[in-house]
Motif scaffolding. Sequence first.
Motif, PDB file in Angstrom:
ATOM      1  N   GLY A  69       0.724  -1.033  -0.536  1.00  0.00           N
ATOM      2  CA  GLY A  69      -0.340  -0.357   0.033  1.00  0.00           C
ATOM      3  C   GLY A  69       0.439   1.007   0.347  1.00  0.00           C
ATOM      4  N   LEU A  70       2.526   0.928   0.020  1.00  0.00           N
ATOM      5  CA  LEU A  70       2.996   2.489  -0.089  1.00  0.00           C
ATOM      6  C   LEU A  70       3.197   3.537   0.980  1.00  0.00           C
ATOM      7  CD1 LEU A  70       2.980   3.426  -3.515  1.00  0.00           C
ATOM      8  CD2 LEU A  70       4.196   1.916  -3.357  1.00  0.00           C
ATOM      9  N   PHE A  71       2.474   2.447   2.223  1.00  0.00           N
ATOM     10  CA  PHE A  71       2.862   3.162   3.549  1.00  0.00           C
ATOM     11  C   PHE A  71       4.681   3.937   3.406  1.00  0.00           C
ATOM     12  CE2 PHE A  71      -1.440   1.861   4.039  1.00  0.00           C
ATOM     13  CZ  PHE A  71      -2.020   2.798   5.827  1.00  0.00           C
ATOM     14  N   ASP A  72       3.773   4.944   4.125  1.00  0.00           N
ATOM     15  CA  ASP A  72       5.224   5.327   5.134  1.00  0.00           C
ATOM     16  C   ASP A  72       6.482   4.892   5.840  1.00  0.00           C
ATOM     17  OD1 ASP A  72       5.735   7.358   3.288  1.00  0.00           O
ATOM     18  OD2 ASP A  72       3.916   8.000   3.355  1.00  0.00           O
ATOM     19  N   GLY A  73       5.396   4.391   6.679  1.00  0.00           N
ATOM     20  CA  GLY A  73       5.732   3.083   8.082  1.00  0.00           C
ATOM     21  C   GLY A  73       4.436   2.776   9.136  1.00  0.00           C
ATOM     22  N   LEU A  74       5.860   2.056   9.786  1.00  0.00           N
ATOM     23  CA  LEU A  74       4.786   1.394  10.686  1.00  0.00           C
ATOM     24  C   LEU A  74       5.508   2.188  11.760  1.00  0.00           C
ATOM     25  CD1 LEU A  74       2.745  -0.857  12.127  1.00  0.00           C
ATOM     26  CD2 LEU A  74       4.760  -2.656  12.194  1.00  0.00           C
ATOM     27  N   PHE A  75       4.200   2.628  12.768  1.00  0.00           N
ATOM     28  CA  PHE A  75       4.611   3.388  13.981  1.00  0.00           C
ATOM     29  C   PHE A  75       4.177   2.456  15.703  1.00  0.00           C
ATOM     30  CE2 PHE A  75       4.355   5.932  17.479  1.00  0.00           C
ATOM     31  CZ  PHE A  75       4.569   6.722  17.243  1.00  0.00           C
TER      32      PHE A  75
ATOM     33  N   PRO B 223     -14.947   5.031  -0.190  1.00  0.00           N
ATOM     34  CA  PRO B 223     -13.114   5.255   0.153  1.00  0.00           C
ATOM     35  C   PRO B 223     -13.495   6.612  -0.261  1.00  0.00           C
ATOM     36  CG  PRO B 223     -14.028   3.285  -1.614  1.00  0.00           C
ATOM     37  CD  PRO B 223     -15.224   3.642  -1.022  1.00  0.00           C
ATOM     38  N   ALA B 224     -14.646   7.997  -0.855  1.00  0.00           N
ATOM     39  CA  ALA B 224     -14.184   9.014  -1.009  1.00  0.00           C
ATOM     40  C   ALA B 224     -14.701   9.852  -0.279  1.00  0.00           C
ATOM     41  CB  ALA B 224     -15.187   9.043  -2.518  1.00  0.00           C
ATOM     42  N   GLN B 225     -15.648   8.974   0.773  1.00  0.00           N
ATOM     43  CA  GLN B 225     -15.640   9.570   2.443  1.00  0.00           C
ATOM     44  C   GLN B 225     -14.459   9.721   3.114  1.00  0.00           C
ATOM     45  OE1 GLN B 225     -19.964   7.658   2.598  1.00  0.00           O
ATOM     46  NE2 GLN B 225     -20.762   9.271   2.828  1.00  0.00           N
ATOM     47  N   ILE B 226     -14.176   8.565   3.049  1.00  0.00           N
ATOM     48  CA  ILE B 226     -12.881   8.344   4.106  1.00  0.00           C
ATOM     49  C   ILE B 226     -12.112   9.827   3.586  1.00  0.00           C
ATOM     50  CG2 ILE B 226     -11.340   7.218   4.646  1.00  0.00           C
ATOM     51  CD1 ILE B 226     -13.664   5.856   5.760  1.00  0.00           C
ATOM     52  N   VAL B 227     -11.935   9.258   2.488  1.00  0.00           N
ATOM     53  CA  VAL B 227     -10.514  10.626   2.040  1.00  0.00           C
ATOM     54  C   VAL B 227     -10.898  12.067   1.713  1.00  0.00           C
ATOM     55  CG1 VAL B 227      -9.197  11.279  -0.324  1.00  0.00           C
ATOM     56  CG2 VAL B 227      -9.559   8.634   0.305  1.00  0.00           C
ATOM     57  N   ASP B 228     -12.181  12.380   1.806  1.00  0.00           N
ATOM     58  CA  ASP B 228     -12.422  13.452   2.081  1.00  0.00           C
ATOM     59  C   ASP B 228     -13.012  14.150   3.736  1.00  0.00           C
ATOM     60  OD1 ASP B 228     -14.140  14.310  -0.052  1.00  0.00           O
ATOM     61  OD2 ASP B 228     -15.900  14.086   0.063  1.00  0.00           O
ATOM     62  N   ALA B 229     -12.740  13.218   4.676  1.00  0.00           N
ATOM     63  CA  ALA B 229     -12.258  13.669   5.820  1.00  0.00           C
ATOM     64  C   ALA B 229     -11.190  14.144   6.086  1.00  0.00           C
ATOM     65  CB  ALA B 229     -12.891  12.146   7.139  1.00  0.00           C
ATOM     66  N   MET B 230      -9.794  13.110   5.766  1.00  0.00           N
ATOM     67  CA  MET B 230      -9.109  13.390   5.229  1.00  0.00           C
ATOM     68  C   MET B 230      -8.339  14.566   4.943  1.00  0.00           C
ATOM     69  SD  MET B 230      -7.677   9.217   4.964  1.00  0.00           S
ATOM     70  CE  MET B 230      -6.280   9.180   5.260  1.00  0.00           C
ATOM     71  N   GLN B 231      -8.982  14.575   3.767  1.00  0.00           N
ATOM     72  CA  GLN B 231      -8.759  16.375   3.635  1.00  0.00           C
ATOM     73  C   GLN B 231      -8.936  17.247   4.322  1.00  0.00           C
ATOM     74  OE1 GLN B 231      -7.309  16.827  -0.117  1.00  0.00           O
ATOM     75  NE2 GLN B 231      -6.516  18.511   1.317  1.00  0.00           N
ATOM     76  N   SER B 232     -10.391  17.421   5.345  1.00  0.00           N
ATOM     77  CA  SER B 232     -10.579  17.615   5.850  1.00  0.00           C
ATOM     78  C   SER B 232      -9.734  17.981   7.191  1.00  0.00           C
ATOM     79  CB  SER B 232     -11.984  17.687   6.480  1.00  0.00           C
ATOM     80  OG  SER B 232     -11.461  16.795   7.076  1.00  0.00           O
ATOM     81  N   TRP B 233      -8.826  17.411   7.738  1.00  0.00           N
ATOM     82  CA  TRP B 233      -8.450  17.415   8.256  1.00  0.00           C
ATOM     83  C   TRP B 233      -6.559  18.405   8.183  1.00  0.00           C
ATOM     84  CZ3 TRP B 233      -7.587  16.254  13.330  1.00  0.00           C
ATOM     85  CH2 TRP B 233      -8.606  16.486  13.598  1.00  0.00           C
TER      86      TRP B 233
ATOM     87  N   THR C 237      -5.622  -4.140   5.052  1.00  0.00           N
ATOM     88  CA  THR C 237      -6.750  -4.990   3.400  1.00  0.00           C
ATOM     89  C   THR C 237      -7.408  -3.609   2.946  1.00  0.00           C
ATOM     90  OG1 THR C 237      -5.355  -6.629   4.325  1.00  0.00           O
ATOM     91  CG2 THR C 237      -6.682  -6.232   2.177  1.00  0.00           C
ATOM     92  N   ASP C 238      -8.166  -3.122   3.745  1.00  0.00           N
ATOM     93  CA  ASP C 238      -9.588  -2.486   2.728  1.00  0.00           C
ATOM     94  C   ASP C 238      -9.229  -1.215   2.836  1.00  0.00           C
ATOM     95  OD1 ASP C 238     -11.544  -4.486   3.348  1.00  0.00           O
ATOM     96  OD2 ASP C 238     -11.643  -3.302   5.141  1.00  0.00           O
ATOM     97  N   PHE C 239      -8.476  -0.493   3.300  1.00  0.00           N
ATOM     98  CA  PHE C 239      -7.899   0.774   3.467  1.00  0.00           C
ATOM     99  C   PHE C 239      -6.256   0.780   2.383  1.00  0.00           C
ATOM    100  CE2 PHE C 239      -5.094   4.575   4.084  1.00  0.00           C
ATOM    101  CZ  PHE C 239      -5.443   5.644   4.780  1.00  0.00           C
ATOM    102  N   ILE C 240      -5.921  -0.193   1.568  1.00  0.00           N
ATOM    103  CA  ILE C 240      -5.019  -0.605   0.508  1.00  0.00           C
ATOM    104  C   ILE C 240      -5.842  -0.716  -0.223  1.00  0.00           C
ATOM    105  CG2 ILE C 240      -3.426  -1.246  -0.411  1.00  0.00           C
ATOM    106  CD1 ILE C 240      -1.799  -2.168   2.981  1.00  0.00           C
ATOM    107  N   ASP C 241      -7.135  -1.298  -0.482  1.00  0.00           N
ATOM    108  CA  ASP C 241      -7.132  -2.263  -2.031  1.00  0.00           C
ATOM    109  C   ASP C 241      -8.003  -0.614  -2.195  1.00  0.00           C
ATOM    110  OD1 ASP C 241      -6.310  -3.809  -1.753  1.00  0.00           O
ATOM    111  OD2 ASP C 241      -7.470  -5.085  -0.961  1.00  0.00           O
ATOM    112  N   LEU C 242      -8.846  -0.409  -0.931  1.00  0.00           N
ATOM    113  CA  LEU C 242     -10.021   0.879  -1.838  1.00  0.00           C
ATOM    114  C   LEU C 242      -9.911   2.213  -1.224  1.00  0.00           C
ATOM    115  CD1 LEU C 242     -12.802  -1.256   0.356  1.00  0.00           C
ATOM    116  CD2 LEU C 242     -12.348  -1.047  -1.871  1.00  0.00           C
ATOM    117  N   VAL C 243      -8.993   2.966  -0.198  1.00  0.00           N
ATOM    118  CA  VAL C 243      -8.970   3.928   0.320  1.00  0.00           C
ATOM    119  C   VAL C 243      -7.938   4.401  -0.982  1.00  0.00           C
ATOM    120  CG1 VAL C 243      -8.286   5.961   1.859  1.00  0.00           C
ATOM    121  CG2 VAL C 243      -9.363   3.804   2.221  1.00  0.00           C
ATOM    122  N   VAL C 244      -6.525   4.339  -0.334  1.00  0.00           N
ATOM    123  CA  VAL C 244      -5.386   4.527  -1.181  1.00  0.00           C
ATOM    124  C   VAL C 244      -5.478   4.994  -3.082  1.00  0.00           C
ATOM    125  CG1 VAL C 244      -2.611   3.102  -2.197  1.00  0.00           C
ATOM    126  CG2 VAL C 244      -3.322   3.219   0.236  1.00  0.00           C
ATOM    127  N   PRO C 245      -6.340   3.962  -3.675  1.00  0.00           N
ATOM    128  CA  PRO C 245      -6.659   4.211  -4.824  1.00  0.00           C
ATOM    129  C   PRO C 245      -6.981   5.397  -4.863  1.00  0.00           C
ATOM    130  CG  PRO C 245      -7.117   1.728  -4.748  1.00  0.00           C
ATOM    131  CD  PRO C 245      -7.064   2.662  -3.597  1.00  0.00           C
TER     132      PRO C 245
END
Length: 474
Positions: free
Chosen positions: A59-65, A384-394, A415-423
């Motif tokens: 999912g091209l995450f920068d890191g695992l915290f 996915p669009a709603q999740i990204v909208d929320a992230m963009q608002s932050w 896995t859900d985040f990578i398959d749906l939100v990342v694109p």
Amino acid sequence: MSLHAQRRGAPSQPLILNAFSMNSVGHINHGLWTHPRDTSAQYNTLAYWQDLARELERGLFDGLFLADIVGVYDTYQQSAEVTLRESIQLPINDPTLVVPAMAAVTQHLGFGVTVNLSYEQPYLLARRFSTLDHLTQGRIGWNVVTGYLDSAARAMGQVQQLAHDARYDRADEFMEVVYKLWEGSWQEGAVVRDRQARVFARPDLVRPVRHHGQYFQVEGYHLSEPSVQRTPILFQAGSSGRGLRFAARHAECVFMSVQDKAATAALVRELRQEVVRAGRRPEDVKVLVGLTPVVAATERQAQEKYQEYCRYASAEAGLAHIAATAGVDFAQFQRDTPLLAQHKSNGIENSIKRLANGRENYTLGDLLDELALGGRYETVVGSPAQIVDAMQSWVDEAGVDGFNIARTVVPESYTDFIDLVVPELQNRGLHKTAYAQGSLRHKLFGQGDYLQRPHVAARCRCSQPLSAEAAAAA
């Protein structure tokens, strides 16, 4: 024009995305280890961590915290009973030891590891992180914490913790020592590996550290040769006035857990002002917030998934977690008890007031409702669009640079985040489509592997070799 205003009008840029986890069964969203699809009870196996690392790199995450504590949550009901029954960050294993195994199966994923310096000695901690930086090829970060649990202090032979500001005073000196070790003991070019001349390292380019301070007395060479980054990426999560000053001096990435955008925006502005006062540039520090996304192809499906998750989550476990953070035993209150009227402790003010979000009559029942998924970070449920909208608002409203994505059901939630939100993030220019080359620091800041001036650590870097007399004396 303010930095916040500039960000609002700026074109989209990739966010920093970290997975947020812990070397334990329960982390933030408690109780979900009971879900039939959850695998977090396998936390004590290498396969669990290696599979997670591969998925996050996909999912091209920068890191695992990786968060950590060295005490137990025993404030709620004045015992650890609920903590043990619900596995609220107990049992918990050392987070540093799983990093090499994950690095072995990935090429780019970074690792931010929490280590509490209150119970460490800088000389050995410096070697530990240099070793990790070597083994990960420059992909390690250190989340610098001073601790907040009296149970940890007692376990380490102390009656109680140092006072809040004294912990940061000690931490400042601790950082001074490790900077001297990482940056100043071995100069560039010290390691030559010359077989013919039988010289592995040039003695004139290696010098001992001599530090005599209030808290630490250190005389000795850094035990590790310089690693890719020398100093690991520095994370920090303090939000008090003293904590922000510490972060402004040392941190490269700051994690904020305030769940209100306006309050976060104010804290971000205060942090960046402190960064400037420390002689650094505002952009030298990236700000991350925690987020719990529950995503599905449609909003209806996401809501159904959320309700399913809530049936396995434990609000009481979340309450026991917050009780330790706030230093208040919430078991003594009824559901209709207004929490802010009970105590004026720092714990209540700092931990509950943020959740109350201006509601003076915020009750224990309100808090339990907030903890429906077992955790305290903002939960966003939707397509996915709603999740990204929320992230963009932050990003737009709070001025943050990225997110620590909290887990729910493992590995399903990632896995859900990578398959749906990342694109969807990629479509909006908010997430990379490929990793950059280089160290974790270079990936995040694009300015090379080492900490750059005016960071205080860069000032510790030696540039002149020892004279023959000094080398002989050393």
